[in-house]
Structures are given as structure tokens and as C-alpha cells.
Write a protein that holds these residues in place. Structure first.
Motif, mmCIF file in Angstrom:
data_model
loop_
_atom_site.group_PDB
_atom_site.id
_atom_site.type_symbol
_atom_site.label_atom_id
_atom_site.label_comp_id
_atom_site.label_asym_id
_atom_site.label_seq_id
_atom_site.Cartn_x
_atom_site.Cartn_y
_atom_site.Cartn_z
ATOM 1 N N PHE A 3 3.494 3.992 -0.647
ATOM 2 C CA PHE A 3 2.058 4.055 -0.363
ATOM 3 C C PHE A 3 1.533 2.701 0.116
ATOM 4 C CE2 PHE A 3 -2.339 3.510 -1.791
ATOM 5 C CZ PHE A 3 -2.940 4.521 -1.066
ATOM 6 N N ALA A 4 1.976 1.633 -0.499
ATOM 7 C CA ALA A 4 1.532 0.288 -0.118
ATOM 8 C C ALA A 4 2.020 -0.052 1.290
ATOM 9 C CB ALA A 4 2.025 -0.745 -1.124
ATOM 10 N N ASP A 5 3.234 0.322 1.600
ATOM 11 C CA ASP A 5 3.773 0.071 2.940
ATOM 12 C C ASP A 5 3.013 0.873 3.986
ATOM 13 O OD1 ASP A 5 5.686 -1.716 2.024
ATOM 14 O OD2 ASP A 5 7.256 -0.185 1.839
ATOM 15 N N ASP A 6 2.700 2.111 3.676
ATOM 16 C CA ASP A 6 1.933 2.947 4.602
ATOM 17 C C ASP A 6 0.540 2.371 4.832
ATOM 18 O OD1 ASP A 6 4.042 4.690 4.878
ATOM 19 O OD2 ASP A 6 3.227 6.210 3.496
ATOM 20 N N ALA A 7 -0.080 1.913 3.765
ATOM 21 C CA ALA A 7 -1.419 1.322 3.887
ATOM 22 C C ALA A 7 -1.370 0.048 4.711
ATOM 23 C CB ALA A 7 -1.984 1.031 2.496
ATOM 24 N N LYS A 8 -0.335 -0.750 4.509
ATOM 25 C CA LYS A 8 -0.189 -1.989 5.283
ATOM 26 C C LYS A 8 0.022 -1.672 6.761
ATOM 27 C CE LYS A 8 2.386 -6.261 5.513
ATOM 28 N NZ LYS A 8 3.435 -6.359 6.484
ATOM 29 N N ASP A 9 0.864 -0.688 7.045
ATOM 30 C CA ASP A 9 1.105 -0.296 8.438
ATOM 31 C C ASP A 9 -0.179 0.233 9.077
ATOM 32 O OD1 ASP A 9 3.747 -1.016 8.290
ATOM 33 O OD2 ASP A 9 4.489 1.041 7.953
ATOM 34 N N THR A 10 -0.925 1.008 8.338
ATOM 35 C CA THR A 10 -2.188 1.546 8.846
ATOM 36 C C THR A 10 -3.171 0.422 9.134
ATOM 37 O OG1 THR A 10 -1.854 3.592 7.616
ATOM 38 C CG2 THR A 10 -4.093 3.116 8.351
ATOM 39 N N ALA A 11 -3.258 -0.542 8.227
ATOM 40 C CA ALA A 11 -4.161 -1.677 8.420
ATOM 41 C C ALA A 11 -3.718 -2.522 9.615
ATOM 42 C CB ALA A 11 -4.213 -2.531 7.158
#
Length: 67
Positions: A3-11
Motif C-alpha cells: 500500500f505504501a509503495d502504491d501510494a508513493k507511485d501515485t504521488a
């Protein structure tokens, strides 16, 4: 951690899109400014040309030349 990696990629993606949009906007503004400057230069040159033609016509008429 997924989830943290996905959020970072999205940001990161959002940040890149915002930066690209900003650069595109500044490029368009710069292009428009260049266009307006070019138009102003053309109008100035045309006004100078007309002024020279009128001045030459006036000089010719004062000399008595027929045009």
C-alpha cells in the motif's frame, strides 16, 4: 508495504503530471508572448514603411514631380 509503495507511485505520478502541465503552460505563455512581440514588430515596420512612403510622396510633390 504494498500500500505504501502504491501510494508513493501515485504521488510521484501526480507530481510528474503537475510538473508537465506547468511546463506546458509556461511554454504556451512564452509562445503567446513571442507571437505578440512579433505582431508588434510587424505593425511597427509597416508604420515606418508607410511613413517613409508618405514622406517621399510629399518631397516629390514639393519638387513638382508627378507620381
Amino acid at each position: 508495504m504494498g500500500f505504501a509503495d502504491d501510494a508513493k507511485d501515485t504521488a510521484d505520478t501526480a507530481g510528474r503530471k503537475i510538473q508537465d502541465a506547468w511546463e506546458d503552460t509556461t511554454d504556451r505563455i512564452g509562445d503567446k508572448i513571442d507571437e505578440l512581440k512579433a505582431d508588434a514588430n510587424v505593425k511597427k515596420a509597416e508604420a515606418e514603411r508607410d511613413s517613409v512612403e508618405k514622406r517621399n510622396d510629399l518631397k516629390a510633390s514639393l519638387r513638382g514631380d508627378d507620381r
